[in-house]
Design an enzyme around this catalytic site. Sequence first.
Site, short mmCIF file in Angstrom:
data_model
loop_
_atom_site.label_atom_id
_atom_site.label_comp_id
_atom_site.label_asym_id
_atom_site.label_seq_id
_atom_site.Cartn_x
_atom_site.Cartn_y
_atom_site.Cartn_z
N GLN A 231 -7.33 40.47 2.71
CA GLN A 231 -7.65 40.92 4.07
C GLN A 231 -6.38 41.27 4.83
O GLN A 231 -6.46 41.79 5.94
CB GLN A 231 -8.37 39.80 4.84
CG GLN A 231 -9.76 39.45 4.35
CD GLN A 231 -10.30 38.21 5.06
OE1 GLN A 231 -10.45 37.17 4.45
NE2 GLN A 231 -10.61 38.32 6.34
N PHE B 210 -14.74 36.69 3.71
CA PHE B 210 -15.23 35.69 4.66
C PHE B 210 -14.11 34.83 5.25
O PHE B 210 -14.34 33.71 5.69
CB PHE B 210 -16.30 34.78 4.02
CG PHE B 210 -17.39 35.54 3.31
CD1 PHE B 210 -18.25 36.36 4.03
CD2 PHE B 210 -17.54 35.48 1.94
CE1 PHE B 210 -19.25 37.09 3.40
CE2 PHE B 210 -18.53 36.22 1.29
CZ PHE B 210 -19.38 37.02 2.02
N GLU C 221 -7.78 35.90 3.95
CA GLU C 221 -6.89 36.23 5.08
C GLU C 221 -5.48 35.74 4.77
O GLU C 221 -4.51 36.46 4.94
CB GLU C 221 -7.42 35.60 6.38
CG GLU C 221 -6.58 36.00 7.59
CD GLU C 221 -7.09 35.50 8.93
OE1 GLU C 221 -8.27 35.16 9.05
OE2 GLU C 221 -6.28 35.45 9.88
N ARG D 51 -8.77 27.96 18.01
CA ARG D 51 -10.08 28.56 18.26
C ARG D 51 -11.14 27.47 18.46
O ARG D 51 -12.08 27.66 19.22
CB ARG D 51 -10.47 29.55 17.15
CG ARG D 51 -11.70 30.38 17.49
CD ARG D 51 -11.95 31.51 16.49
NE ARG D 51 -11.16 32.70 16.75
CZ ARG D 51 -11.49 33.67 17.61
NH1 ARG D 51 -12.62 33.61 18.29
NH2 ARG D 51 -10.71 34.70 17.79
N ARG E 299 -15.10 32.59 8.29
CA ARG E 299 -16.03 33.13 9.29
C ARG E 299 -16.36 32.13 10.41
O ARG E 299 -17.06 31.14 10.16
CB ARG E 299 -17.30 33.56 8.57
CG ARG E 299 -18.09 34.65 9.27
CD ARG E 299 -19.23 35.07 8.35
NE ARG E 299 -19.84 36.32 8.78
CZ ARG E 299 -20.75 36.96 8.05
NH1 ARG E 299 -21.14 36.50 6.89
NH2 ARG E 299 -21.27 38.08 8.49
N PHE F 223 -13.92 30.49 12.08
CA PHE F 223 -12.52 30.11 12.31
C PHE F 223 -12.37 28.94 13.28
O PHE F 223 -11.67 29.02 14.27
CB PHE F 223 -11.80 31.36 12.85
CG PHE F 223 -10.32 31.44 12.58
CD1 PHE F 223 -9.84 31.75 11.31
CD2 PHE F 223 -9.39 31.25 13.59
CE1 PHE F 223 -8.48 31.87 11.06
CE2 PHE F 223 -8.02 31.36 13.36
CZ PHE F 223 -7.56 31.67 12.09
N THR G 23 -6.62 34.87 18.62
CA THR G 23 -6.07 34.01 19.67
C THR G 23 -4.55 34.14 19.75
O THR G 23 -3.97 33.86 20.79
CB THR G 23 -6.47 32.54 19.45
OG1 THR G 23 -5.96 32.10 18.20
CG2 THR G 23 -7.99 32.40 19.45
N ALA H 68 -11.01 37.97 12.51
CA ALA H 68 -11.35 37.73 13.91
C ALA H 68 -12.43 38.70 14.40
O ALA H 68 -12.49 39.00 15.59
CB ALA H 68 -10.11 37.79 14.79
N GLU I 144 -18.35 37.53 12.94
CA GLU I 144 -18.45 36.08 12.92
C GLU I 144 -19.58 35.47 13.75
O GLU I 144 -20.20 34.50 13.30
CB GLU I 144 -17.11 35.47 13.38
CG GLU I 144 -16.01 35.74 12.37
CD GLU I 144 -14.64 35.46 12.94
OE1 GLU I 144 -14.09 34.42 12.62
OE2 GLU I 144 -14.15 36.30 13.71
N1 LUZ Z 1 -7.56 34.87 12.29
C1 LUZ Z 1 -6.47 34.69 13.07
C2 LUZ Z 1 -8.80 34.77 12.77
O1 LUZ Z 1 -5.36 34.75 12.57
N2 LUZ Z 1 -6.65 34.43 14.38
C3 LUZ Z 1 -7.87 34.33 14.94
O2 LUZ Z 1 -7.98 34.10 16.14
C4 LUZ Z 1 -8.99 34.49 14.10
N3 LUZ Z 1 -10.21 34.35 14.59
C5 LUZ Z 1 -11.25 34.47 13.79
C6 LUZ Z 1 -11.05 34.75 12.45
N4 LUZ Z 1 -9.84 34.91 11.95
MO1 MOS Z 2 -11.55 35.64 9.36
S1 MOS Z 2 -12.36 33.82 9.42
O1 MOS Z 2 -10.53 35.99 8.19
O2 MOS Z 2 -12.09 36.66 10.46
#
Ligand code: LUZ
Ligand code: MOS
Length: 766
Positions: free
Chosen positions: A191, A222, A226, A304, A336, A338, A434, A503, A704
């Site tokens: 991702q 999901f 990331e 978060r 998903r 987070f 965030t 996010a 999400e």
């Molecule tokens: N990833 C991130 C996320 O690095 N920061 C976020 O605030 C976030 N929120 C949801 C899913 N991935």
């Molecule tokens: Mo995310 S939990 O990689 O939006």
Amino acid sequence: MSNHEIGPHVRGESLFIGDLPDPPGLLHAAVLAAKVAHGHIVRLDTTPAAGLDGVHCILTAADIPGENQIGGIVQDEPLLAEGEVHFIGQPIAVVVAETAQQARAGAAQIALETDEIPGVFDPREAAAAGNLLVPSRTLSLGDVDATWKACHTVVEGRADSAGQEHLYLETQTALVIPQEGDRLRILSSTQAPTAVQRITARVLGLPMNAIEVDVTRLGGAFGGKEDQATPWAVIAALAARALKRPIRMELSRHEDMVMTGKRHPYSSDFKIGLDEDGTILAYEATYYQNGGAAADLSPAILERSLLHSNGSYFVPNIRVTALSCRTNLPPFTAFRGFGAPQSMFVLESAISSAAEALGIDRSVIQKRNLLSEGDTFPYGMRAQQGHARRAWSEIEQRFDLPGLQNEVDAFNRNHTLVKRGIALMPVCFGISFTSTFLNQAAALVHIYTDGSVSVSTGAVEMGQGVNAKIVGVAAHTLGILRDRVSIETTNTLRVANTSPTAASSGADMNGRAAEIACRALLDRLKAVAADLLGVRGDRITITGGAIEVKGKAVELTWEKLVSEAYLRRVSLSAQAHYATPKIHYDRETESGEPFAYHVFGTALVETTVDGLRGTYTIDRVRVVHDAGRSLNPLVDMGQLEGGLVQGIGWMTVEELLYDGGRNLTDTLSTYKVPDILSVPEIEGHFLEDADNPAAVMKSKAIGEPPLMYGIGAYFALLDALRAFRPDRRPFFNAPMTPERVLMHLHGDRCDEDEIDMEEADSIVQR
Ligand code: LUZ
Ligand code: MOS
């Protein structure tokens, strides 16, 4: 076939990394991983593996030319363990061989001895020992301490939620192809292409411009890709650099389940104070996040959690503290939601306890405290749309709640072995990373001389439909048909410095960047058309590839216009950058406007429980969801349904179990996800007239938020359990597996062994 077409995709014609033909000279990599959760490596002898058939080389930390460090937010994670291991599944050495089988066989022959040290697996134990990944954080609004005595009822309790395996269909994988000189081309199922590029450069001691990362599509992610796609790409790159050969690295399902991080388990304490009528006056919670052995994304996830501690409700006095606890488990990671699902579960648990104490229905408390326009979030931002209440009222209007309640009550009076339950679940989810700096995206758009259009952005297609959305934005902006637009792979040479597609903001931000680039191109083309037609540019419109002057069709076509622009040496390429405006957050004062906007919605969940077997069905879920002006209603409904079912799985049947540091649920026979037969009847409605001024083409992000509707399944089950055993207090220990249902109904205690409710809970009532 283009990257966004649904037909070929569902026919299985899409090419994933594993489908690509092997480049000449390809070798395969496999890792030797730690077998104890915590220990000193006392012997690592690779010679027994080195002589094996097909084995080309074995790499350890000593072979890393740059830094042995893959940590993103905190630099606390080696690529390959040195001296100590911190979790079962931690990579220690890499074996490169002719086949993947030979590489795995080689890894099995490496002589590894580890002196085991006691491990810590429970986040509360880790916290008590001061073992935190980062300092704890506290968010507060109003004065909680001064408010307790003004409350009619104060309830304390504990709520736990377990982790969750991502179970993306495509396991972690990468294919690295050496280029001229030191350069590497990396195909990664990630991702976060830029994270792979940056960390590979760091570990190999190369500049980022020597590394190209290309991502065609992912077979699901999901959040699991990331941060945690990175090490596998870096390992393959390390081997490719050492041997000057293409390298494939692909985790088996079992390796993936053992080695990679999952959703964070949380163990939390809560205290909630209310008025007689159910108005929440004060709320306090402490979240013990099980972070695993390294920080990974845990600090951001914890943030978060704090920012969603009030759920969809206005809580005038709130104080929440979060601790990210270091344990000897694989680093838990993005999934998903987070961190928001975990803190929202705690608040819903508190509301249930309070409802029990006040002797009212939990939906009364929920409804009374829903956010209204202008209400303040604990971080100081104000709710900008009254959509929390709008979604709830629309549920009431559409679905006759009193009628449903009567039906359920009648059913429960007439049945002793089977009972039904219902629950409402409102969701409010903040959109934006965030970490403010991540809220930027870019696009590169080319129009070719035949009028076809090529769009590159930083967004990664992982099955969520971001390409279909961006095609829609580009085609709409340029005024041409969708089939003239193709979306290219996500490639760090074409779009640099990408934020992860995460996010929920992939389409939001990259769509906006594509829109800005397309507008620039459109302006140039309109200037050419104005000149050709001898009219003012603002009189010209282009729709569906047809050109009109003041609404009247003219001879000129899109194709002729593009070709004319080229002959006049007008640039047919544009690059654009988008940075979400206004957002800011101050971590010192824990306040600001971290989100561009919020997504709202409410779900109504119905369940039936078999009191003899402990089994249940989630019968029906009806949702009213705020998708803004949907960019693509089909894609959005798919996200709503998929997210919901994934959330139900987390709350019900998906049970991640550890014995110390050993994952007992590391196969598909021991880890159960919802199958198609367990999927409820789903009826989703999008709010009408819900244009969102803060996102591309007035849409809203959707990836999400729907997951959190699944939390309603837990409380619907509790509702049914209460119909069996009104004498037993509700327990908050997700997932609500059939075993836990049975324990609750027939066990000696009103809860099950892990939580002592009598001790943990206390009710003070005046
Ligand atoms: N990833 C991130 C996320 O690095 N920061 C976020 O605030 C976030 N929120 C949801 C899913 N991935
Ligand atoms: Mo995310 S939990 O990689 O939006």
